[in-house]
Design an enzyme around this catalytic site. Structure first.
Site, PDB file in Angstrom:
ATOM      1  N   GLY A  16       0.821  -1.217   0.000  1.00 57.83           N
ATOM      2  CA  GLY A  16       0.000   0.000   0.000  1.00 57.83           C
ATOM      3  C   GLY A  16       0.845   1.252   0.000  1.00 57.83           C
ATOM      4  CD  GLU A  35      10.059  -1.572   5.348  1.00 59.30           C
ATOM      5  OE1 GLU A  35       8.903  -1.249   5.014  1.00 59.30           O
ATOM      6  OE2 GLU A  35      10.306  -2.381   6.266  1.00 59.30           O
ATOM      7  CB  THR A  42       3.119  -8.523   5.244  1.00 57.61           C
ATOM      8  OG1 THR A  42       3.290  -7.694   6.388  1.00 57.61           O
ATOM      9  CG2 THR A  42       2.694  -9.904   5.676  1.00 57.61           C
ATOM     10  CB  CYS A  43       2.437  -8.872   0.071  1.00 58.93           C
ATOM     11  SG  CYS A  43       2.025  -9.774  -1.424  1.00 58.93           S
ATOM     12  CB  CYS A  48       1.040 -12.877  -0.980  1.00 56.91           C
ATOM     13  SG  CYS A  48       0.274 -11.555  -0.059  1.00 56.91           S
ATOM     14  CE  LYS A  51      -0.109 -17.785   0.033  1.00 57.65           C
ATOM     15  NZ  LYS A  51      -1.007 -16.975   0.846  1.00 57.65           N
ATOM     16  CB  ALA A 115       9.393   6.910  10.348  1.00 57.70           C
ATOM     17  N   GLY A 175      -7.606 -21.479  12.724  1.00 64.59           N
ATOM     18  CA  GLY A 175      -8.360 -22.102  11.629  1.00 64.59           C
ATOM     19  C   GLY A 175      -8.620 -21.122  10.509  1.00 64.59           C
ATOM     20  CE1 TYR A 177      -7.863 -15.396   2.805  1.00 65.24           C
ATOM     21  CE2 TYR A 177      -8.884 -14.805   4.872  1.00 65.24           C
ATOM     22  CZ  TYR A 177      -8.848 -14.744   3.502  1.00 65.24           C
ATOM     23  OH  TYR A 177      -9.803 -14.034   2.821  1.00 65.24           O
ATOM     24  CD  GLU A 181      -2.951 -19.159   2.476  1.00 66.88           C
ATOM     25  OE1 GLU A 181      -2.001 -18.556   3.012  1.00 66.88           O
ATOM     26  OE2 GLU A 181      -3.674 -18.656   1.591  1.00 66.88           O
ATOM     27  NE  ARG A 204     -14.949 -16.895  13.820  1.00 62.03           N
ATOM     28  CZ  ARG A 204     -15.016 -15.573  13.917  1.00 62.03           C
ATOM     29  NH1 ARG A 204     -16.128 -14.947  13.576  1.00 62.03           N
ATOM     30  NH2 ARG A 204     -13.987 -14.875  14.348  1.00 62.03           N
ATOM     31  CB  THR A 313      -1.511  -7.770  -1.390  1.00 58.59           C
ATOM     32  OG1 THR A 313      -0.775  -8.371  -0.330  1.00 58.59           O
ATOM     33  CG2 THR A 313      -0.596  -6.952  -2.256  1.00 58.59           C
ATOM     34  CG  HIS A 438     -15.889 -30.054 -22.928  1.00 56.49           C
ATOM     35  ND1 HIS A 438     -16.351 -30.506 -21.705  1.00 56.49           N
ATOM     36  CD2 HIS A 438     -15.594 -31.162 -23.667  1.00 56.49           C
ATOM     37  CE1 HIS A 438     -16.343 -31.825 -21.722  1.00 56.49           C
ATOM     38  NE2 HIS A 438     -15.890 -32.254 -22.884  1.00 56.49           N
ATOM     39  CD  GLU A 443     -16.987 -28.245 -19.354  1.00 62.49           C
ATOM     40  OE1 GLU A 443     -17.806 -28.104 -20.272  1.00 62.49           O
ATOM     41  OE2 GLU A 443     -16.092 -29.113 -19.368  1.00 62.49           O
TER      42      GLU A 443
HETATM   43  P1  NDP Z   1      -7.444 -15.159  10.449  1.00 62.00           P
HETATM   44  O1  NDP Z   1      -8.160 -14.026  11.057  1.00 62.00           O
HETATM   45  O2  NDP Z   1      -7.763 -15.573   9.058  1.00 62.00           O
HETATM   46  O3  NDP Z   1      -7.604 -16.436  11.380  1.00 62.00           O
HETATM   47  C1  NDP Z   1      -7.244 -16.409  12.739  1.00 62.00           C
HETATM   48  C2  NDP Z   1      -7.596 -17.747  13.346  1.00 62.00           C
HETATM   49  O4  NDP Z   1      -7.071 -17.823  14.658  1.00 62.00           O
HETATM   50  C3  NDP Z   1      -9.097 -17.961  13.432  1.00 62.00           C
HETATM   51  O5  NDP Z   1      -9.360 -19.304  13.171  1.00 62.00           O
HETATM   52  C4  NDP Z   1      -9.388 -17.611  14.885  1.00 62.00           C
HETATM   53  O6  NDP Z   1     -10.475 -18.297  15.411  1.00 62.00           O
HETATM   54  C5  NDP Z   1      -8.125 -18.095  15.567  1.00 62.00           C
HETATM   55  N1  NDP Z   1      -7.832 -17.400  16.811  1.00 62.00           N
HETATM   56  C6  NDP Z   1      -7.825 -16.066  17.016  1.00 62.00           C
HETATM   57  N2  NDP Z   1      -7.488 -15.787  18.284  1.00 62.00           N
HETATM   58  C7  NDP Z   1      -7.278 -16.961  18.892  1.00 62.00           C
HETATM   59  C8  NDP Z   1      -6.908 -17.330  20.222  1.00 62.00           C
HETATM   60  N3  NDP Z   1      -6.698 -16.420  21.166  1.00 62.00           N
HETATM   61  N4  NDP Z   1      -6.784 -18.642  20.508  1.00 62.00           N
HETATM   62  C9  NDP Z   1      -7.016 -19.572  19.535  1.00 62.00           C
HETATM   63  N5  NDP Z   1      -7.359 -19.288  18.272  1.00 62.00           N
HETATM   64  C10 NDP Z   1      -7.492 -17.993  17.957  1.00 62.00           C
HETATM   65  O7  NDP Z   1      -5.909 -14.788  10.643  1.00 62.00           O
HETATM   66  P2  NDP Z   1      -4.586 -15.331   9.943  1.00 62.00           P
HETATM   67  O8  NDP Z   1      -3.547 -15.130  10.986  1.00 62.00           O
HETATM   68  O9  NDP Z   1      -4.759 -16.680   9.364  1.00 62.00           O
HETATM   69  O10 NDP Z   1      -4.379 -14.319   8.759  1.00 62.00           O
HETATM   70  C11 NDP Z   1      -4.452 -12.921   9.004  1.00 62.00           C
HETATM   71  C12 NDP Z   1      -5.042 -12.206   7.810  1.00 62.00           C
HETATM   72  O11 NDP Z   1      -4.089 -12.150   6.782  1.00 62.00           O
HETATM   73  C13 NDP Z   1      -6.246 -12.894   7.184  1.00 62.00           C
HETATM   74  O12 NDP Z   1      -7.435 -12.589   7.813  1.00 62.00           O
HETATM   75  C14 NDP Z   1      -6.192 -12.393   5.771  1.00 62.00           C
HETATM   76  O13 NDP Z   1      -6.856 -11.158   5.703  1.00 62.00           O
HETATM   77  C15 NDP Z   1      -4.712 -12.210   5.530  1.00 62.00           C
HETATM   78  N6  NDP Z   1      -4.183 -13.345   4.756  1.00 62.00           N
HETATM   79  C16 NDP Z   1      -4.625 -13.536   3.479  1.00 62.00           C
HETATM   80  C17 NDP Z   1      -4.166 -14.595   2.733  1.00 62.00           C
HETATM   81  C18 NDP Z   1      -4.673 -14.804   1.357  1.00 62.00           C
HETATM   82  O14 NDP Z   1      -5.240 -13.874   0.790  1.00 62.00           O
HETATM   83  N7  NDP Z   1      -4.525 -15.993   0.785  1.00 62.00           N
HETATM   84  C19 NDP Z   1      -3.180 -15.533   3.259  1.00 62.00           C
HETATM   85  C20 NDP Z   1      -2.796 -15.258   4.610  1.00 62.00           C
HETATM   86  C21 NDP Z   1      -3.282 -14.203   5.318  1.00 62.00           C
HETATM   87  P3  NDP Z   1     -11.995 -17.781  15.193  1.00 62.00           P
HETATM   88  O15 NDP Z   1     -12.374 -18.197  13.818  1.00 62.00           O
HETATM   89  O16 NDP Z   1     -12.758 -18.506  16.249  1.00 62.00           O
HETATM   90  O17 NDP Z   1     -11.953 -16.304  15.409  1.00 62.00           O
END
Ligand code: NDP
Length: 471
Positions: A16, A35, A42-43, A48, A51, A115, A175, A177, A181, A204, A313, A438, A443
């Site tokens: 950004g 910087e 991060t990306c 990204c 990864k 900064a 659980g 992203y 991944e 979720r 990103t 096809h 499709e």
């Molecule tokens: P996410 O917000 O996607 O997921 C966080 C996970 O951790 C959820 O499952 C959450 O549970 C759980 N959690 C949160 N707090 C606790 C806790 N105290 N104890 C146990 N579990 C917990 O975060 P990520 O870290 O995976 O990624 C961050 C962000 O980065 C993403 O939201 C996304 O925007 C971006 N990203 C995008 C990618 C892509 O575009 N492919 C790849 C990687 C990151 P619950 O569901 O119950 O809240």
């Protein structure tokens, strides 16, 4: 004559910030960017890009296994984590240098250092004070770690890319992203992976069918998924491994070689001095901005993950472009964040755009849901038991397609194209009138005919699906 050293001072050289700096400069502004680590953010450095390289690496395991069904005899293969990491590092260095070169080529002054904002028009870096008409905060985010005993033994997505060796047994906590991944990456590369999630189904916020389908495919591949479970403590054992104690399973523990926490990310605002000068921060810790990226102080702006809205990103880049044009172009531009597609590079990957079934039902009185589950043609010979899920959500009244979701090979590539159609307001008839390509999995998105209509009060659990083999 502008009295400041610069017209825009950007803090943070990620996607950004870099884009905002380059566009502002191209519009004639005097721009500097600071910087504290490496240009790319991060990306590029620890998100990204590395990864996705690791996702490619992990996928070879299945490619080698599947080759047999196509007549290939694959000799025993070996994988070298250090070789992969070295190749990844080289590519990341190339890209980071390119980011900096592009800034320099765009007449942006690049600075290294941490900064701090001193007042509405002054920043301090490496002991020097610099004045500026506008300040852009683009410092991104950082992994969030819950404070449990032994958390210092855990790693995050910051460290996982630089481990000296591939751990044999890994526990992934979360659980979202990053958790799903890395479950696919580490499992594909040969680690024994357990994913521990506190909820009932990974991802979720995604469409419920997508969540269930991906989770089932992950389990089929051999990833252990512990649900409704949380880690209570971590302990380093004398042999260097880690003992994981769970919150709700009595005395039982799990021995692993690494614990990767992927429990969300928090905005990077520490040490920026924002509190001192009264920049408003929202309840989640994000810098609060209006539709144009402006904070409560007229000369201070923010884009990207530090605002804690959509942490993607392309969104940060859009926000950066809009901000630069707002400040230095002819008319203010608000970022359009409707129909933002996203992908999860799990194995198989997820692609999604628009509303989930649950969101659509909360907004429309009736929707039509088209679902297809099938075996990709590749697996008719590979013998792999992997299914693809595709789903279209349509507003019954207008026939507008509100959402498209997919779990399966190439889902991110396919959904990007559909995002154009959905962003333009395509109807189901537009999809139906589009000639199929096809043989492809894609499709299916223009040949789905069986619908289930659901009214807002419908019980979601009564949902049934069409199932077929795409062979
Ligand atoms: P996410 O917000 O996607 O997921 C966080 C996970 O951790 C959820 O499952 C959450 O549970 C759980 N959690 C949160 N707090 C606790 C806790 N105290 N104890 C146990 N579990 C917990 O975060 P990520 O870290 O995976 O990624 C961050 C962000 O980065 C993403 O939201 C996304 O925007 C971006 N990203 C995008 C990618 C892509 O575009 N492919 C790849 C990687 C990151 P619950 O569901 O119950 O809240």
């Amino acid at each position: 004559m502008n009295p400041y050293d610069y017209q825009l001072f950007v803090i943070g050289g990620g996607s950004g910030g870099v884009r905002a700096a380059r566009i502002a400069s191209s519009l004639g502004a005097r721009v500097a960017i600071a910087e504290s680590y490496r240009y790319g953010g991060t990306c590029v450095i620890r998100g990204c890009v590395p990864k996705k390289l690791l996702v490619y690496a992990a996928h070879f395991a299945e490619d080698f296994a599947d080759a047999n069904g196509f007549g290939w005899s694959v000799p025993p293969v070996e994988f070298s984590w250090p070789r992969l990491i070295a190749a990844k590092d080289k590519e990341i260095s190339r890209l980071s240098a390119r980011y900096e070169d592009n800034l320099v080529g765009s007449n942006v002054i690049t600075l290294y250092g941490t900064a701090r904002v001193v007042d509405a028009h002054t920043v301090e870096i490496n002991g020097q004070r610099i004045t500026t008409e506008h300040i852009l905060i683009a410092t991104g985010g950082t992994p969030f770690l819950p404070q449990i005993p032994g958390i210092e033994h855990a790693i995050t997505s910051n460290e996982v890319f630089d481990l000296p060796d591939l751990p044999s047994r890994v526990l992934i906590v979360g659980g979202g992203y990053i958790a799903v991944e890395f479950a696919g990456i580490l499992h594909g590369l040969g680690a024994q992976v357990t994913l521990c999630y506190r909820g009932d189904q990974v991802l979720r916020g995604f469409d419920e069918d997508i969540r269930a389908h991906l989770q089932a495919e992950m389990v089929k591949k051999g990833i252990t998924v512990l649900l409704h479970q949380d880690v209570a403590q971590l302990e380093r054992l004398p042999d260097g491994s880690l003992s994981v104690g769970f919150a709700s399973s009595g005395d039982s523990s799990l021995a692993v070689d690494a614990v990767l926490y992927a429990t969300g990310r928090i905005p990077n605002t520490q040490g920026l001095g924002l509190d001192d000068i009264g920049v408003a921060i929202d309840r989640s810790g994000g810098v609060k901005v209006d539709a144009y990226g402006k904070t409560n102080i007229d000369s201070i702006h923010a884009v990207g993950d530090v605002t804690h809205r959509i942490a993607l990103t392309p969104v940060a880049i859009r926000e950066g472009v809009a901000l630069a044009k707002t400040l230095f172009g002819p008319t203010p531009i608000a970022t359009d964040l409707t129909t933002v597609p996203s992908a999860v590079f799990s194995q198989p990957p997820v692609g999604t755009v628009g509303l989930t079934e649950e969101q659509a039902l909360s907004q429309c009185s009736e929707i039509d849901v088209y679902t297809s589950i099938f075996k990709n043609m590749r697996h008719s010979l590979s013998g792999r038991d992997e299914r693809t899920l595709m789903k279209l959500i349509v507003d019954s009244a207008s026939q507008r397609v509100l959402g498209a979701h997919m779990v399966g090979s190439d889902a991110p590539e396919i959904i990007q194209g559909l995002a154009i159609a959905i962003h333009m307001g395509a109807t189901k008839a537009d999809f139906d009138e589009t000639v199929a390509l096809h043989p492809s999995a894609a499709e299916e998105f223009v040949t789905m005919r069986d619908k289930i209509s659901k009214k807002r009060s419908n019980d979601l659990s009564s949902f049934s699906r069409k199932s077929s083999d795409k062979t």
